[in-house]
Design a protein around this motif. Structure first.
Motif, PDB file in Angstrom:
ATOM      1  N   MET A 127       1.014  -1.203  -0.090  1.00  0.00           N
ATOM      2  CA  MET A 127      -0.139   0.011   0.023  1.00  0.00           C
ATOM      3  C   MET A 127       0.755   1.399  -0.145  1.00  0.00           C
ATOM      4  O   MET A 127       0.521   2.092  -0.860  1.00  0.00           O
ATOM      5  N   PRO A 128       1.981   1.367   0.923  1.00  0.00           N
ATOM      6  CA  PRO A 128       2.776   2.718   0.708  1.00  0.00           C
ATOM      7  C   PRO A 128       3.274   2.895  -0.412  1.00  0.00           C
ATOM      8  O   PRO A 128       3.402   4.109  -1.043  1.00  0.00           O
ATOM      9  N   ARG A 129       3.691   1.685  -1.279  1.00  0.00           N
ATOM     10  CA  ARG A 129       4.326   1.890  -2.660  1.00  0.00           C
ATOM     11  C   ARG A 129       3.376   2.470  -3.527  1.00  0.00           C
ATOM     12  O   ARG A 129       3.870   2.878  -4.704  1.00  0.00           O
ATOM     13  N   ILE A 130       2.185   2.272  -3.522  1.00  0.00           N
ATOM     14  CA  ILE A 130       1.110   2.597  -4.678  1.00  0.00           C
ATOM     15  C   ILE A 130       0.966   4.068  -4.431  1.00  0.00           C
ATOM     16  O   ILE A 130       1.032   4.764  -5.681  1.00  0.00           O
ATOM     17  N   PHE A 131       1.314   4.854  -3.382  1.00  0.00           N
ATOM     18  CA  PHE A 131       1.407   6.544  -3.245  1.00  0.00           C
ATOM     19  C   PHE A 131       2.738   6.816  -3.878  1.00  0.00           C
ATOM     20  O   PHE A 131       2.719   8.014  -4.262  1.00  0.00           O
ATOM     21  N   GLU A 132       3.677   5.885  -4.094  1.00  0.00           N
ATOM     22  CA  GLU A 132       4.792   6.503  -4.783  1.00  0.00           C
ATOM     23  C   GLU A 132       4.801   6.235  -6.333  1.00  0.00           C
ATOM     24  O   GLU A 132       5.953   6.962  -7.042  1.00  0.00           O
ATOM     25  N   CYS A 133       3.732   5.820  -6.563  1.00  0.00           N
ATOM     26  CA  CYS A 133       3.804   5.589  -8.433  1.00  0.00           C
ATOM     27  C   CYS A 133       3.209   7.193  -8.876  1.00  0.00           C
ATOM     28  O   CYS A 133       2.359   7.655  -8.261  1.00  0.00           O
ATOM     29  N   THR A 134       3.761   7.365 -10.126  1.00  0.00           N
ATOM     30  CA  THR A 134       3.521   8.603 -10.853  1.00  0.00           C
ATOM     31  C   THR A 134       2.709   8.185 -11.952  1.00  0.00           C
ATOM     32  O   THR A 134       2.097   9.253 -12.452  1.00  0.00           O
ATOM     33  N   THR A 135       2.509   7.160 -12.489  1.00  0.00           N
ATOM     34  CA  THR A 135       1.774   7.025 -13.645  1.00  0.00           C
ATOM     35  C   THR A 135       1.064   5.585 -13.499  1.00  0.00           C
ATOM     36  O   THR A 135       1.320   4.931 -12.717  1.00  0.00           O
ATOM     37  N   VAL A 136      -0.143   5.567 -14.465  1.00  0.00           N
ATOM     38  CA  VAL A 136      -0.939   4.382 -14.374  1.00  0.00           C
ATOM     39  C   VAL A 136      -0.244   3.102 -14.819  1.00  0.00           C
ATOM     40  O   VAL A 136      -0.508   2.047 -14.086  1.00  0.00           O
ATOM     41  N   THR A 137       0.732   3.118 -15.512  1.00  0.00           N
ATOM     42  CA  THR A 137       1.730   2.058 -15.964  1.00  0.00           C
ATOM     43  C   THR A 137       2.449   1.548 -14.829  1.00  0.00           C
ATOM     44  O   THR A 137       2.664   0.289 -14.612  1.00  0.00           O
ATOM     45  N   GLU A 138       3.246   2.844 -14.274  1.00  0.00           N
ATOM     46  CA  GLU A 138       3.845   2.388 -13.028  1.00  0.00           C
ATOM     47  C   GLU A 138       3.089   1.672 -12.074  1.00  0.00           C
ATOM     48  O   GLU A 138       3.720   0.696 -11.207  1.00  0.00           O
ATOM     49  N   LEU A 139       1.905   2.015 -11.703  1.00  0.00           N
ATOM     50  CA  LEU A 139       0.968   1.373 -10.504  1.00  0.00           C
ATOM     51  C   LEU A 139       0.744   0.054 -11.235  1.00  0.00           C
ATOM     52  O   LEU A 139       0.760  -0.733 -10.345  1.00  0.00           O
ATOM     53  N   GLU A 140       0.276  -0.321 -12.261  1.00  0.00           N
ATOM     54  CA  GLU A 140       0.089  -1.624 -12.692  1.00  0.00           C
ATOM     55  C   GLU A 140       1.321  -2.533 -12.427  1.00  0.00           C
ATOM     56  O   GLU A 140       1.199  -3.665 -11.895  1.00  0.00           O
TER      57      GLU A 140
END
Length: 246
Positions: free
Chosen positions: A104-117
């Motif tokens: 969950m904390p890593r999700i907030f570090e994502c900057t794009t949708v691709t990075e999130l996936e």
């Protein structure tokens, strides 16, 4: 005429010879009712309790007391197996919980949708051994992020999810191919994103046909979907702004 006593290991009871039973108008039920109404019967007839024998599959017959002790031992073994199973499940649930808490904390570090996936895939596929993870953005909510999977979403919503926010179970061959491509998936969890499921779809696939089912607790995956729903609009907006600036 002498009386005899018979019983089973599952439910010890007294019985009399058929001739005497007919003569006295007694049945097994009468004897059972009497013993239930007289719980101190064997306390008054201590000698009889020691003499009673019941059939035993391996030893021919055993005493009434031995039969009761054997029942208790079997029950103890069953309870020990149940406890072992519960401890195993509890340990696995704790491991899964820790994986989600780490993600969950890593999700907030994502900057794009691709990075999130990619973040979701790496964590869940590596640590929970899932076969596939998909994040599909709904083009109706984000026209600038229109996905070629839009038609596929519509079919899944209509055929599998209807008015429901989630689906857990198996998919047809063509459905699996469209959603998970070549990944070996035999059961899946589909969770719509957004308060009304309007943002898109989060999909998990497992090689185990029984991994995802209607009786599964969905608390953690729904919490994860809720978190993804919160960050998704910002990521889509940021990604569109970045592309537009180019």
């Amino acid at each position: 005429m002498s009386k005899t006593v018979g019983a089973t290991l599952a439910e010890p009871m007294l019985a009399v010879e058929p001739e005497l039973a007919t003569e006295l108008g007694l049945s097994d039920g009468h004897i059972v009712d009497y013993l239930q109404a007289e719980p101190d019967f064997f306390a008054r007839q201590r000698g009889l309790l020691a003499q009673l024998r019941v059939p035993h599959q391996e030893r021919g017959s055993v005493s009434f007391v031995e039969a009761k002790l054997e029942q208790q031992k079997l029950r103890i073994y069953e309870l020990e197996d149940d406890i072992t199973g519960l401890l195993t499940v509890a340990g696995e649930n704790e491991r899964i919980f820790r994986v989600y808490m780490d993600l969950m904390p890593r999700i907030f570090e994502c900057t794009t949708v691709t990075e999130l996936e990619l973040c979701l895939r790496r964590c869940l596929q590596e640590q929970l051994r899932l076969a596939a993870v998909r994040l599909i953005v709904d083009g109706r909510a984000f026209p600038n992020a229109a996905s070629p999977d839009g038609e596929q979403l519509e079919r899944l919503y209509r055929e599998r999810m209807a008015s429901q926010g989630q689906y857990l179970g198996r998919l047809g061959k063509e459905e699996k191919l469209r959603l998970f491509q070549d990944s070996l998936v035999n059961s899946c969890a589909l969770i719509r994103l957004g308060a009304k499921g309007e943002l898109g779809l989060l999909a998990f696939g497992s090689t185990d046909a029984g991994h995802y089912g209607s009786d599964m607790d969905t608390f953690l995956i729904c919490q994860l979907a809720d978190l993804v729903s919160r960050v998704l609009p910002k990521l889509v907006a940021a990604e569109f702004k970045s592309n537009d600036g180019r």
